[in-house]
Design an enzyme around this catalytic site. Sequence first.
Site, PDB file in Angstrom:
ATOM      1  N   ASP A  98       0.960  -1.304   0.010  1.00  0.00           N
ATOM      2  CA  ASP A  98       0.047  -0.045   0.062  1.00  0.00           C
ATOM      3  C   ASP A  98       0.837   1.259   0.156  1.00  0.00           C
ATOM      4  O   ASP A  98       1.918   1.177   0.623  1.00  0.00           O
ATOM      5  CB  ASP A  98      -1.027   0.012   1.029  1.00  0.00           C
ATOM      6  CG  ASP A  98      -1.851  -1.269   1.183  1.00  0.00           C
ATOM      7  OD1 ASP A  98      -2.258  -1.361   0.024  1.00  0.00           O
ATOM      8  OD2 ASP A  98      -2.349  -1.804   2.452  1.00  0.00           O
ATOM      9  N   PRO A  99       0.334   2.348  -0.648  1.00  0.00           N
ATOM     10  CA  PRO A  99       1.354   3.576  -0.597  1.00  0.00           C
ATOM     11  C   PRO A  99       1.847   3.873   0.781  1.00  0.00           C
ATOM     12  O   PRO A  99       2.945   4.478   0.775  1.00  0.00           O
ATOM     13  CB  PRO A  99       0.149   4.659  -1.089  1.00  0.00           C
ATOM     14  CG  PRO A  99      -0.657   3.821  -2.020  1.00  0.00           C
ATOM     15  CD  PRO A  99      -0.915   2.710  -1.423  1.00  0.00           C
TER      16      PRO A  99
END
Length: 265
Positions: free
Chosen positions: A38-39
């Site tokens: 995930d970012p």
Amino acid sequence: MDGLVLVDKPPGKTSHDLTLATRRLLGVRKAGHAGTLDPFATGLLLILVGRARRVQRFLMALPKQYVTVARLGAISTTGDPEGEITHTGRIPPLDVALPTGRILQRPPVYSAVRVQGRRAYERARDGEAFEVPEREVDIYRFEQQWRREDRAQFLIECSAGTYVRSLIAELGDGYCEELRRTRIGPFSVEDADPERVLGLEQALAFLPRVEVDADAAWRAGHGQAIQGETEADVEHVLVADADGPVAIAEPREDGLLKPVVGFRG
């Protein structure tokens, strides 16, 4: 250029961003990655260049290790800092059970899991009401490393497909404030170097190796089954000759090895 690049992903970047950056840095036309982060998350990302892209599924199936800092007494719609945060003040007890072994887990609604053909996060963003099906995952290690008031750090070792965000949310009111992937199978984030390419032989060293002669290598390289001995319950082996990897093969009946991925063509 064929092989594996270990990259330490910083926060705020997508896995796709790092794949493009690696392509440009190394001057290669094609690259992929094995296992999205995930970012907001950081840590180990495996970038596959050249023919290493053919082994993506084998690398994605490797177990993972994570370190996460949980924010306690609050919940997030996404299970991470990017969602809508609600502060409840309800802190999970100190002796909360940390599950290990094979468990049923429901992935977050904001995840890349497909539900009836669409990504769950796409349905969630469209405001749809739906439920992500539960699935079995293996938790090999789940330990609390420290705890201070409304935060705690956990070390988690788990099978592929496990969502750490769900593990933390299921402890009570809490979400992943920080998430770092530290290992994938035999690969460690401590060895990350975006300019170093691990060759196929080193990248696939986690597979049992079967050495063959030139004739068997030619046949395996052309997709033909060959004779070869393996240990019981082995799902895949690396067929190699004096020049290196030839193919990944599945053991079949009668002592045959059937190539499923080739590297010589």
